[in-house]
Design an enzyme around this catalytic site. Structure first.
Site, short mmCIF file in Angstrom:
data_model
loop_
_atom_site.label_atom_id
_atom_site.label_comp_id
_atom_site.label_asym_id
_atom_site.label_seq_id
_atom_site.Cartn_x
_atom_site.Cartn_y
_atom_site.Cartn_z
N ASP A 18 -4.37 -0.08 9.63
CA ASP A 18 -5.40 0.91 9.97
C ASP A 18 -6.62 0.71 9.08
O ASP A 18 -6.69 -0.24 8.30
CB ASP A 18 -4.84 2.33 9.85
N ASP A 76 -1.18 -1.26 5.63
CA ASP A 76 -1.10 -0.67 6.96
C ASP A 76 -2.14 -1.28 7.88
O ASP A 76 -3.21 -1.70 7.44
CB ASP A 76 -1.36 0.84 6.87
N GLU A 117 0.83 -1.19 0.00
CA GLU A 117 0.00 0.00 0.00
C GLU A 117 0.88 1.26 0.00
O GLU A 117 1.67 1.48 0.90
CB GLU A 117 -0.87 -0.02 1.26
N ASP A 152 -7.78 2.32 6.49
CA ASP A 152 -7.56 2.33 5.04
C ASP A 152 -6.89 1.05 4.57
O ASP A 152 -7.23 0.51 3.51
CB ASP A 152 -6.69 3.54 4.65
#
Ligand code: 0RA
Length: 638
Positions: A503, A501, A428, A505
């Protein structure tokens, strides 16, 4: 009668046999429940529930209560006839005790229902008993409540009458044995999903699910059966008609049920079950259904002159575009095939499902011409789009050749040309991509950075998808093609590793990618080629000592090992970009020190489901949903 067993000597020939049977299960648990991880643990619950479902199928039970208790045990209570307690003629011991202790006892007193055996299901509750620290069974029958306790599978006393009873039924409560199973922590969501599924597949049954560990209490009841299942699966979509089409037929001893719904999208969500078992790898029943859909729609369209000038007619893909379906068959003697026993092998079932659906669907379309008309229109459009996609693909291929080599510019390929040795990291963001390029072993590790969000495959047809640069990069890097022109043999890397990641997103991008693979390159998933990289969440440092932690529990353990939190600095990684190349390599990429999670078909199917919720039209509920489920998604215990 049950009291007779009190006089039975402790060690008769038959009780020795029983103990040998139980110790065989304890020695090789994987042979009976597939594995000793969380999956095997949950299999124990399903095994006990399946026995109650058999009573439902026999028409003798309407309610099942499943409880996860605070002491780590699980109980399943039904209002069926109760397991017989009287002596079994052949064994001369109480039937209840035989069912609880003897291999394959179930088949000896066939309750005339459809067998679930053949896969990992239907192994018998004695297997659950053998793998439990203790198990207690209560049978309400003939005016009395009977009780027996077992430890590690062996009875610790005879069956006792513990009171009167005005009702009938069976309650089995067991505590899985932590010395055999790797985990004994029941996952509420996993069990809840299966119970919900069972309540759809067995219309009318009420399944109550209580978790005493957190006080939750849910009830699943679907009088509409698989029709409601399809409604549930297609909630978010714009439907072409309501309610779903429901078809039911019997062929010889087998029972066939299908519910179908179409929306204005381009994808297919089809689930198939045999005797309540989800056949994730399909099989003859699915082949029969598909053949019937293609045949019936083509016949219908031709008879009405809706296919003029189109010699080839509608393909299978055309008639399944926008389809949500549930196929549930009950087969007397099922044969399950394949490594995971998740594929139906009985050849006769193909023709049975095909003829049943041909007949019933044609009838339905005759009676509902407006629905028929709109479905044909949609399938014809799909067929035109398929042609356009073929042309676009051709164009992509030619363009690729002109640009030289055809590999995407952003791909940092590895030196090795041996797919079996090669790995592709899909990373990403350009920044983390850069770090990964520095940290990789360029001999066998390739890096493809993805920028921002990739295209929402839910809303795009293949021809549109191929216009998207990110998707094109992915397809060319992976090398197997897409849609109906796929060749898994030309896979360029045997490990496709998603590195995102930890998180919201990151979870979103991962869900998108898994959905893309699940829907458009399903073999990548079924062949086990897709992995999730596990990046650390924390770095702990105390003086010259440091440690990485991949979960909150690991962080707490590491803290304890460092002698408490005093003088320890904890860094929480919010993204891959916060690590330097060497850290990223050693914690997440290097084969000797990393952890990879292999994505299973269920993981991907769940991502796909999640994705449908996430991709609804409304933005706000979607964000809330991602936030609520972010932790879950991060851990991928989905
Ligand atoms: C054998 C025979 C009969 C019922 C059962 C087993 C039975 C097993 C389980 C397991 C969980 N719940 C259950 N309920 C019933 C038929 C007994 C009869 O004809 O009365």
């Amino acid at each position: 009668m049950a009291q007779q067993s009190m006089d039975t000597p402790a060690y008769t020939a038959s009780s020795i046999q029983v103990l040998e049977g139980l110790s065989a299960v304890r020695r090789r648990p994987g042979m009976y429940i597939g594995s000793t991880d969380a999956r095997g643990l949950h299999q124990l619950v399903y095994e006990v529930v399946d026995n109650s479902i058999d009573e439902v199928l026999a028409g003798a039970c309407t309610e099942i209560v499943v409880t996860l208790h605070a002491d780590g045990s699980c109980s399943v209570r039904d209002d069926g006839r109760g397991i017989p307690v009287e002596n079994h003629p052949k064994y001369n011991r109480p039937t209840l005790e035989i069912v609880m202790t003897v291999l394959h006892a179930g088949s000896k007193f066939d309750r005339n229902t459809y067998k679930v055996s053949g896969g990992l299901h239907g192994v018998g509750v004695h297997v659950v008993n053998a793998l439990s620290e203790w198990l207690e069974v209560r049978v309400r029958r003939e005016g009395q409540e009977h009780f027996q306790r077992y430890e590690r599978g062996a009875p610790v006393g005879a069956i006792k009458v513990v009171g009167p009873s005005t009702t009938t039924g069976t309650e089995t409560r067991f505590k899985p044995d932590g010395t055999i199973l790797e985990t004994v922590a029941f996952d509420r969501d996993t069990i809840g999903r299966r119970l919900k599924e069972l309540s759809f597949l067995n219309a009318g049954v009420t399944i109550r699910f209580r978790d005493e560990r957190d006080g939750t209490d849910e009830t699943f009841h679907h009088a509409g059966g698989i029709t409601e299942f399809v409604e549930d699966l297609s909630q978010a979509a714009n439907l072409l008609f309501k309610p779903p089409i429901y078809l039911h037929a019997k062929r010889e001893a087998n029972d066939i049920e299908v519910a179908l719904q179409y929306d204005d999208g381009y994808n297919e969500t089809s689930l198939a079950f045999v005797n309540n078992i989800h056949t994730t790898d399909g099989g003859t029943h699915v082949v029969g259904l598909r053949a019937a859909l293609t045949r019936t729609f083509n016949d219908y369209a031709r008879h009405r002159g809706l296919l003029k000038g189109d010699k080839e007619g509608l393909s299978g893909e055309d008639v399944r575009e926008g389809l949500t379906s549930v196929l549930s068959v009950k087969v007397l003697e099922p044969q399950f095939e394949g490594q995971t026993k998740a594929k139906l092998g009985n050849s006769e079932v193909k023709g049975q499902v095909e003829s049943a659906v041909n007949e019933k669907l044609a009838e339905f379309l005759e009676e509902h011409p407006a629905v028929g008309q709109s479905l044909i229109l949609k399938a014809v459009q799909a067929s035109h789009a398929r042609e356009a996609a073929r042309k676009a693909r051709e164009l992509t291929r030619r363009k690729g050749l002109l640009e030289g080599g055809g590999l995407p510019g952003k791909l940092a390929d590895c030196h090795s040309r041996d797919p079996a040795q090669s790995e592709l990291f899909i990373v990403e963001g350009d920044s983390a991509g850069g770090t990964a390029k520095q940290g990789r072993d360029r001999e066998f590790q390739a890096i493809l950075p993805l920028r921002g969000k990739i295209l929402n495959v839910e809303k795009a047809r293949l021809d549109k998808m191929l216009e998207n640069e990110q998707i094109r990069s992915l397809i060319t890097a992976i090398g197997i093609g897409i849609g109906d022109e796929q060749d898994i043999e030309s896979l360029r890397y045997h490990k496709i590793i998603l590195m995102t990641d930890a998180d919201v997103d990151g979870a979103h991008i991962r869900t998108l990618l898994l959905t893309l693979f699940y829907r458009k390159m399903p073999e990548l998933i079924s062949e086990g080629r897709v992995y999730i990289a596990q990046a650390p969440l924390y770095r702990l440092q105390k003086g010259s000592r440091s440690a990485y932690a991949y979960s909150d529990e690991e962080r707490d353990r590491a803290l304890a090992e460092l002698g408490g939190s005093k003088g320890v600095t904890i860094q929480r990684y919010k993204g891959l970009g916060e690590m330097n190349a060497e850290q990223l390599a050693s914690t997440t990429m290097h084969p000797g020190s990393r952890t990879l999670l292999r994505v299973t078909v269920e993981d991907a199917a769940h991502a796909n489901e999640l994705f449908q919720v996430l991709m609804g039209e409304e933005v706000e509920p979607r964000r809330l949903y991602i936030q609520e489920h972010a932790v879950e998604v991060t851990n991928l215990d989905i």
